[in-house]
Design an enzyme around this catalytic site. Structure first.
Site, PDB file in Angstrom:
ATOM      1  N   SER A  66      78.260  70.778  91.304  1.00 28.70           N
ATOM      2  CA  SER A  66      78.097  71.015  89.857  1.00 28.70           C
ATOM      3  C   SER A  66      77.069  70.124  89.184  1.00 28.70           C
ATOM      4  CB  SER A  66      79.429  70.839  89.141  1.00 28.70           C
ATOM      5  OG  SER A  66      80.079  72.072  89.054  1.00 28.70           O
ATOM      6  N   LYS A  69      74.337  71.952  87.729  1.00 29.45           N
ATOM      7  CA  LYS A  69      74.465  72.566  86.391  1.00 29.45           C
ATOM      8  C   LYS A  69      73.639  71.792  85.364  1.00 29.45           C
ATOM      9  CE  LYS A  69      79.165  74.594  86.926  1.00 29.45           C
ATOM     10  NZ  LYS A  69      79.591  74.474  88.289  1.00 29.45           N
ATOM     11  N   TYR A 191      73.242  81.010  91.952  1.00 24.29           N
ATOM     12  CA  TYR A 191      74.181  79.947  91.574  1.00 24.29           C
ATOM     13  C   TYR A 191      74.695  79.194  92.813  1.00 24.29           C
ATOM     14  CZ  TYR A 191      78.538  77.794  90.014  1.00 24.29           C
ATOM     15  OH  TYR A 191      79.547  76.889  89.778  1.00 24.29           O
ATOM     16  N   TYR A 243      84.387  67.448  83.940  1.00 22.04           N
ATOM     17  CA  TYR A 243      85.515  68.389  83.968  1.00 22.04           C
ATOM     18  C   TYR A 243      86.439  68.165  82.773  1.00 22.04           C
ATOM     19  CZ  TYR A 243      83.624  69.088  88.605  1.00 22.04           C
ATOM     20  OH  TYR A 243      82.772  69.342  89.637  1.00 22.04           O
ATOM     21  N   VAL A 261      82.032  68.615  92.696  1.00 26.77           N
ATOM     22  CA  VAL A 261      83.131  68.537  93.664  1.00 26.77           C
ATOM     23  C   VAL A 261      82.682  68.055  95.049  1.00 26.77           C
ATOM     24  CG1 VAL A 261      84.614  70.237  92.514  1.00 26.77           C
ATOM     25  CG2 VAL A 261      83.027  70.988  94.296  1.00 26.77           C
TER      26      VAL A 261
HETATM   27  N1  GLU Z   1      79.988  75.483  93.498  1.00 25.01           N
HETATM   28  C1  GLU Z   1      81.197  75.089  92.873  1.00 25.01           C
HETATM   29  C2  GLU Z   1      81.930  76.267  92.276  1.00 25.01           C
HETATM   30  O1  GLU Z   1      81.381  77.045  91.578  1.00 25.01           O
HETATM   31  C3  GLU Z   1      80.883  74.046  91.867  1.00 25.01           C
HETATM   32  C4  GLU Z   1      82.072  73.289  91.613  1.00 25.01           C
HETATM   33  C5  GLU Z   1      81.836  71.935  91.034  1.00 25.01           C
HETATM   34  O2  GLU Z   1      81.166  71.078  91.612  1.00 25.01           O
HETATM   35  O3  GLU Z   1      82.400  71.749  89.953  1.00 25.01           O
HETATM   36  O4  GLU Z   1      83.097  76.431  92.468  1.00 25.01           O
END
Ligand code: GLU
Length: 307
Positions: A66, A69, A191, A243, A261
């Site tokens: 993430s 992002k 993604y 989060y 994660v």
């Molecule tokens: N690729 C993960 C998902 O979409 C990202 C999760 C993360 O790192 O929060 O579930």
């Protein structure tokens, strides 16, 4: 600012953090991620003069997940400016990162760009702009981390793509509200590739130095974002970047941050440095256990935070 002996501080943290390394659980809902040893710990600081301070596994690559992002948002914000806020909000969600519940009530507009729904919309914007959004983001990350060798972990990308039912549901749902413009499959492909980019803690610490430097790359002054946009992005990191624990994280650490994660967390000390810590065992919240503690130690030991 007074000069800090960051290497001595990192050495101190590395000693004190040892009993916490491996406490928690490595993410396993993406099968390929479950193969990573919980015993890793690396931390790096890159200051605005380019000095690098590092301990442990700071030069081992890991799945940024993430944290991508943040980079996707930076690129979309750079390209489209405030238009992005018509399609994604700026409030903490108060829900898990992959939750669907708010989307129906809020007509397919995700709460913020750091939950999965928000990142899917941002990825959709990149898919509209580029034929290969995953490559465009990779090039952008290579530029801001000053490392042309950064790449994808194809096995992780495939593993996530094969288990992306929940993200797929979210994407279809948003498409039904008109908030996804490209085919769902294309957005999911891009993604999952973004999440599967691998970098070291040192790469990542350098990749966020522009945020500590008012939006400009410290080594050549190139503006990634203008000053005001960099401030806004950092504010989003503080309120939504870790989060559903961002409030507690701000309380404990006091720095804008984004976690993934894979166990990485990037953080920004404005005017000073980019920071990244990596340790794969996670707390219930999804944040790295040892990583969060190490950042808390850092702001306690240096007495520096944004507050
Ligand atoms: N690729 C993960 C998902 O979409 C990202 C999760 C993360 O790192 O929060 O579930």
């Amino acid at each position: 600012m007074l000069d800090m002996n960051y290497q001595a501080i990192l050495d101190h943290i590395y000693t004190d953090i040892q009993p916490q390394i491996g406490v928690g659980k490595v993410a396993s809902y993406i099968p390929e991620l479950a193969k990573v040893s919980p015993a890793h710990f690396g931390m790096a600081i890159v200051d605005l003069h380019g000095n690098v301070y590092a301990v442990g596994d700071a030069n081992t690559v890991f799945s940024i997940q993430s944290i991508s992002k943040l980079f996707a948002l930076t690129l979309a914000f750079h390209l489209q400016g405030d238009a992005i806020w018509l399609r994604v909000g700026r409030e903490p969600s108060g829900n898990p990162f992959n939750s669907l519940v708010q989307l129906e009530r809020e007509a397919g507009k995700p709460r913020n760009p750091f939950i999965n729904a928000g990142a899917l919309v941002v990825t959709d914007m990149l898919c509209t702009r580029f034929t290969h959004a995953e490559n465009a983001l990779l090039q952008f990350i290579r530029k801001i981390s000053h490392n042309p060798d950064i790449g994808f972990d194809e096995a992780v990308a495939k593993s996530e793509r094969n288990t992306s039912d929940r993200n797929s549901a979210m994407a279809h749902f948003m498409k039904s509200f008109g908030n996804l413009h490209n085919p769902v499959e294309a957005v999911l492909d891009a993604y999952c590739k973004h999440c599967a980019i691998t970098m070291t803690a040192t790469d990542l610490a350098r990749a966020v130095t522009f945020l500590a430097n008012g939006g400009a790359l410290p080594w050549n002054g190139d503006a990634v974002l203008d000053k005001s946009s960099a401030k806004r992005l950092s504010a989003l990191m503080l309120t939504c970047g870790t989060y559903d624990a961002a409030g507690d994280f701000a309380f404990r650490v006091g720095l804008p941050a984004k976690s993934g994660v894979g166990g990485g967390i990037v953080a920004v000390m404005p005017g000073e440095c980019g920071i990244c810590v990596w340790s794969p065992a996670l707390e219930e919240t999804g944040n790295s256990h040892a990583g969060s503690l190490a950042l808390e130690m850092l702001t306690n030991l240096t007495g520096r935070s944004i507050f």
